[in-house]
Every structure is written in structure tokens, then in C-alpha cells.
Motif scaffolding. Structure first.
Motif, PDB file in Angstrom:
ATOM      1  N   UNK A   1      10.428 -11.992  21.376  1.00  0.00           N
ATOM      2  CA  UNK A   1      10.439 -10.859  22.301  1.00  0.00           C
ATOM      3  C   UNK A   1      11.802 -10.878  22.983  1.00  0.00           C
ATOM      4  N   UNK A   2      12.538  -9.797  22.866  1.00  0.00           N
ATOM      5  CA  UNK A   2      13.875  -9.726  23.456  1.00  0.00           C
ATOM      6  C   UNK A   2      13.842  -8.773  24.650  1.00  0.00           C
ATOM      7  N   UNK A   3      14.174  -9.305  25.823  1.00  0.00           N
ATOM      8  CA  UNK A   3      14.246  -8.484  27.036  1.00  0.00           C
ATOM      9  C   UNK A   3      15.727  -8.272  27.344  1.00  0.00           C
TER      10      UNK A   3
ATOM     11  N   UNK B   1       3.386  -4.418  38.053  1.00  0.00           N
ATOM     12  CA  UNK B   1       2.039  -4.222  37.494  1.00  0.00           C
ATOM     13  C   UNK B   1       2.025  -3.081  36.483  1.00  0.00           C
ATOM     14  N   UNK B   2       2.667  -1.980  36.834  1.00  0.00           N
ATOM     15  CA  UNK B   2       2.663  -0.848  35.902  1.00  0.00           C
ATOM     16  C   UNK B   2       3.450  -1.204  34.636  1.00  0.00           C
ATOM     17  N   UNK B   3       4.633  -1.797  34.833  1.00  0.00           N
ATOM     18  CA  UNK B   3       5.481  -2.152  33.691  1.00  0.00           C
ATOM     19  C   UNK B   3       4.763  -3.152  32.778  1.00  0.00           C
ATOM     20  N   UNK B   4       4.049  -4.083  33.377  1.00  0.00           N
ATOM     21  CA  UNK B   4       3.348  -5.114  32.615  1.00  0.00           C
ATOM     22  C   UNK B   4       2.327  -4.504  31.656  1.00  0.00           C
ATOM     23  N   UNK B   5       1.682  -3.444  32.090  1.00  0.00           N
ATOM     24  CA  UNK B   5       0.719  -2.747  31.230  1.00  0.00           C
ATOM     25  C   UNK B   5       1.384  -2.290  29.918  1.00  0.00           C
ATOM     26  N   UNK B   6       2.580  -1.751  30.038  1.00  0.00           N
ATOM     27  CA  UNK B   6       3.294  -1.293  28.834  1.00  0.00           C
ATOM     28  C   UNK B   6       3.755  -2.468  27.972  1.00  0.00           C
ATOM     29  N   UNK B   7       4.254  -3.496  28.624  1.00  0.00           N
ATOM     30  CA  UNK B   7       4.784  -4.651  27.893  1.00  0.00           C
ATOM     31  C   UNK B   7       3.654  -5.343  27.126  1.00  0.00           C
ATOM     32  N   UNK B   8       2.563  -5.515  27.814  1.00  0.00           N
ATOM     33  CA  UNK B   8       1.375  -6.131  27.227  1.00  0.00           C
ATOM     34  C   UNK B   8       0.942  -5.437  25.948  1.00  0.00           C
ATOM     35  N   UNK B   9       0.948  -4.131  26.024  1.00  0.00           N
ATOM     36  CA  UNK B   9       0.523  -3.350  24.877  1.00  0.00           C
ATOM     37  C   UNK B   9       1.501  -3.524  23.708  1.00  0.00           C
ATOM     38  N   UNK B  10       2.789  -3.415  24.026  1.00  0.00           N
ATOM     39  CA  UNK B  10       3.808  -3.512  22.979  1.00  0.00           C
ATOM     40  C   UNK B  10       3.851  -4.906  22.352  1.00  0.00           C
ATOM     41  N   UNK B  11       3.690  -5.918  23.185  1.00  0.00           N
ATOM     42  CA  UNK B  11       3.759  -7.292  22.681  1.00  0.00           C
ATOM     43  C   UNK B  11       2.444  -7.678  21.978  1.00  0.00           C
ATOM     44  N   UNK B  12       1.400  -6.897  22.277  1.00  0.00           N
ATOM     45  CA  UNK B  12       0.121  -7.155  21.607  1.00  0.00           C
ATOM     46  C   UNK B  12      -0.673  -8.274  22.248  1.00  0.00           C
ATOM     47  N   UNK B  13      -0.610  -8.361  23.589  1.00  0.00           N
ATOM     48  CA  UNK B  13      -1.380  -9.375  24.303  1.00  0.00           C
ATOM     49  C   UNK B  13      -2.746  -8.801  24.668  1.00  0.00           C
ATOM     50  N   UNK B  14      -3.751  -9.637  24.623  1.00  0.00           N
ATOM     51  CA  UNK B  14      -5.122  -9.157  24.892  1.00  0.00           C
ATOM     52  C   UNK B  14      -5.264  -8.707  26.340  1.00  0.00           C
TER      53      UNK B  14
ATOM     54  N   UNK C   1       8.994 -14.536   9.537  1.00  0.00           N
ATOM     55  CA  UNK C   1       8.278 -14.124  10.760  1.00  0.00           C
ATOM     56  C   UNK C   1       8.204 -12.595  10.847  1.00  0.00           C
ATOM     57  N   UNK C   2       7.216 -12.129  11.550  1.00  0.00           N
ATOM     58  CA  UNK C   2       7.143 -10.679  11.808  1.00  0.00           C
ATOM     59  C   UNK C   2       8.287 -10.267  12.715  1.00  0.00           C
ATOM     60  N   UNK C   3       8.756  -9.054  12.519  1.00  0.00           N
ATOM     61  CA  UNK C   3       9.810  -8.504  13.370  1.00  0.00           C
ATOM     62  C   UNK C   3       9.353  -8.575  14.835  1.00  0.00           C
ATOM     63  N   UNK C   4      10.267  -9.011  15.710  1.00  0.00           N
ATOM     64  CA  UNK C   4       9.898  -9.194  17.117  1.00  0.00           C
ATOM     65  C   UNK C   4       9.811  -7.883  17.888  1.00  0.00           C
ATOM     66  N   UNK C   5       9.798  -7.997  19.207  1.00  0.00           N
ATOM     67  CA  UNK C   5       9.686  -6.814  20.066  1.00  0.00           C
ATOM     68  C   UNK C   5      10.924  -6.698  20.938  1.00  0.00           C
ATOM     69  N   UNK C   6      11.556  -5.559  20.838  1.00  0.00           N
ATOM     70  CA  UNK C   6      12.793  -5.329  21.581  1.00  0.00           C
ATOM     71  C   UNK C   6      12.476  -4.415  22.771  1.00  0.00           C
ATOM     72  N   UNK C   7      12.664  -4.945  23.973  1.00  0.00           N
ATOM     73  CA  UNK C   7      12.325  -4.200  25.199  1.00  0.00           C
ATOM     74  C   UNK C   7      13.564  -4.110  26.079  1.00  0.00           C
ATOM     75  N   UNK C   8      13.912  -2.899  26.480  1.00  0.00           N
ATOM     76  CA  UNK C   8      15.109  -2.732  27.316  1.00  0.00           C
ATOM     77  C   UNK C   8      14.747  -2.214  28.709  1.00  0.00           C
TER      78      UNK C   8
END
Ligand SMILES: Nc1ncnc2c1ncn2[C@@H]1O[C@H](COP(=O)(O)OP(=O)(O)O)[C@@H](O)[C@H]1O
Ligand SMILES: [Mg+2]
Length: 210
Positions: free
Chosen positions: A93-95, A197-210, A2-9
């Protein structure tokens, strides 16, 4: 493999809204990913042994700052090696509620341990992995303390003096200035939906969601 996941703190002083934001992000992610692709975790703790260390930290406060540091790092090593890295290896995705930035903010800026000591040990304890994204909730100390008081939750850290929290807050902001791409500072005094809402914008981008 699998591709390396996304680590978000999630970082910030106690009462800044980390756990609230983490839950909100998790719920939004569930609209896009299967539940088993997301891992929710926290520090100190996150594995059975690290959870025991967390309990030790919470149950006795008569300790040396360096002993506290080593305990936090022992927790981080176990957690990183046994839970975070395997989850990332399998593309999840690790939160994570708090991670290595907390140790710099609290142990260096708050408690006065030398920066390079902590930076070096952090590198060992994290096995060199870094979050892809860190959401830093910034709130004035008064706001955080007021929220914690309203919740009736003032533990060891939280009952420390105001100055301590001012230093920790300043430490976080200093870290953010040095890692602008990774650490996003969010004004945590706004209502939870605006912060989300603001945080979601960053998460979306990092996770690669459309
Ligand atoms: N944006 C916000 N505005 C007002 N109150 C908040 C906000 N975010 C969280 N809270 C409240 O503040 C308290 C601390 O929030 P929490 O998410 O537990 O913070 P932390 O995990 O950083 O200690 C909780 O009672 C929570 O409901
Ligand atoms: Mg919390």
C-alpha cells in the motif's frame, strides 16, 4: 508474483491537512498490515535524486513556470519508476503526499500552463499509473493560510497571493468533479478525527479490509 498493490494519494492546497491525514491513515493501517507492507512517500521527492530536485525547487524561486514544471515531472518520473511501481508490484500500500493532481491544480489552474501540455507530460512522468484512491482535502483559502501562519510556515508557494490559492482550490474541485470515483473530496475544516474517520472508510474499502 504478488498482487498489484494499492496506490493512494493525498491532495489539497498547502495547509489543508494532507500530512496530518496521511499520518492518521498510516497509524490505522498499522493495526491491519505489517509495517513493511506500507510505503509512505511524498512529492516532489521520494527518491534521492527527486529529493535533490525538491531542494532545488525550495531553494530558488526565480525560475520559469515551464522549468518548474519539468523539474516536478523529472522528480515524478524518478519517484514513480524507482519507488512507487516496485512497491506496487510487490503488493504494498503506497501512501503518497501529493501526486499528479497537484501539478494540474498548481501548474494549470494556478500558473496558467495549458492543460493538455500538463496532462500529456503527466502521463509520461507517471508511466501511465494512476492512484486507486485520492483523498482531496478541501478547505477555504483563509483557513489554510491561518493554519500555516500559526505554524510559522509560509514558503514559496504559500506566500503567493490569495488569488493563486483560490484558483488552485477551484482546480482541485474541477478535477474531482471529473473523477468522482477516484477522488473523494473531504471537508477539511472539521476536526482531524472526523476527517480521519471519513477518509478511513474509503481507504478500508480500497485496501480490502473487513
Ligand atoms: N482538521 C484540522 N483542523 C485543524 N487544524 C488542522 C487540521 N488538519 C491539520 N491541521 C493543522 O494545520 C496545519 C497544516 O496541516 P498539514 O497536515 O501540515 O497540512 P498540509 O500537509 O496539507 O500542508 C498543521 O499545523 C496541522 O496541525
Ligand atoms: Mg504537508
Amino acid at each position: 508474483m504478488a498482487r498489484w498493490g494499492k496506490f493512494i494519494t493525498f491532495e489539497g492546497i498547502d495547509g489543508s491537512g494532507k500530512s496530518t491525514l496521511l499520518r492518521g491513515i498510516y497509524e490505522r493501517l498499522l493495526n491491519h498490515l505489517p509495517e513493511d507492507r506500507i510505503v509512505l512517500t511524498h512529492e516532489p521527492g521520494g527518491t534521492p535524486f527527486a529529493n535533490l530536485l525538491r531542494e532545488a525547487l525550495a531553494s530558488r524561486t526565480d525560475r520559469e513556470p515551464m522549468a518548474e514544471l519539468f523539474t516536478l515531472l523529472a522528480s515524478r518520473y524518478d519517484h514513480t519508476k524507482r519507488l512507487i511501481i516496485p512497491a506496487l508490484q510487490s503488493g504494498r500500500v503506497v501512501l503518497c503526499d501529493r501526486y499528479s493532481d497537484s501539478t494540474v491544480a498548481y501548474q494549470v489552474f494556478g500558473k496558467g500552463i495549458e492543460y493538455y501540455t500538463v496532462a500529456r507530460l503527466n502521463k509520461l512522468a507517471t508511466l501511465g499509473i494512476k492512484p486507486k484512491l485520492t483523498l482531496l482535502l478541501d478547505v477555504p483559502v483563509d483557513v489554510a493560510l491561518r493554519r500555516l501562519r500559526a505554524k510559522g510556515k509560509l514558503d514559496h508557494y504559500e506566500s503567493l497571493d490569495r488569488d493563486f490559492f483560490e484558483r488552485v482550490r477551484y482546480g482541485y474541485l474541477a478535477l474531482a468533479r471529473r473523477a468522482k470515483r477516484r477522488i473523494k473530496v473531504l471537508d477539511g475544516t472539521r476536526n482531524p478525527d472526523e476527517v480521519l474517520d471519513e477518509a478511513w472508510g474509503y481507504v478500508r474499502e480500497v485496501v480490502g479490509l473487513a
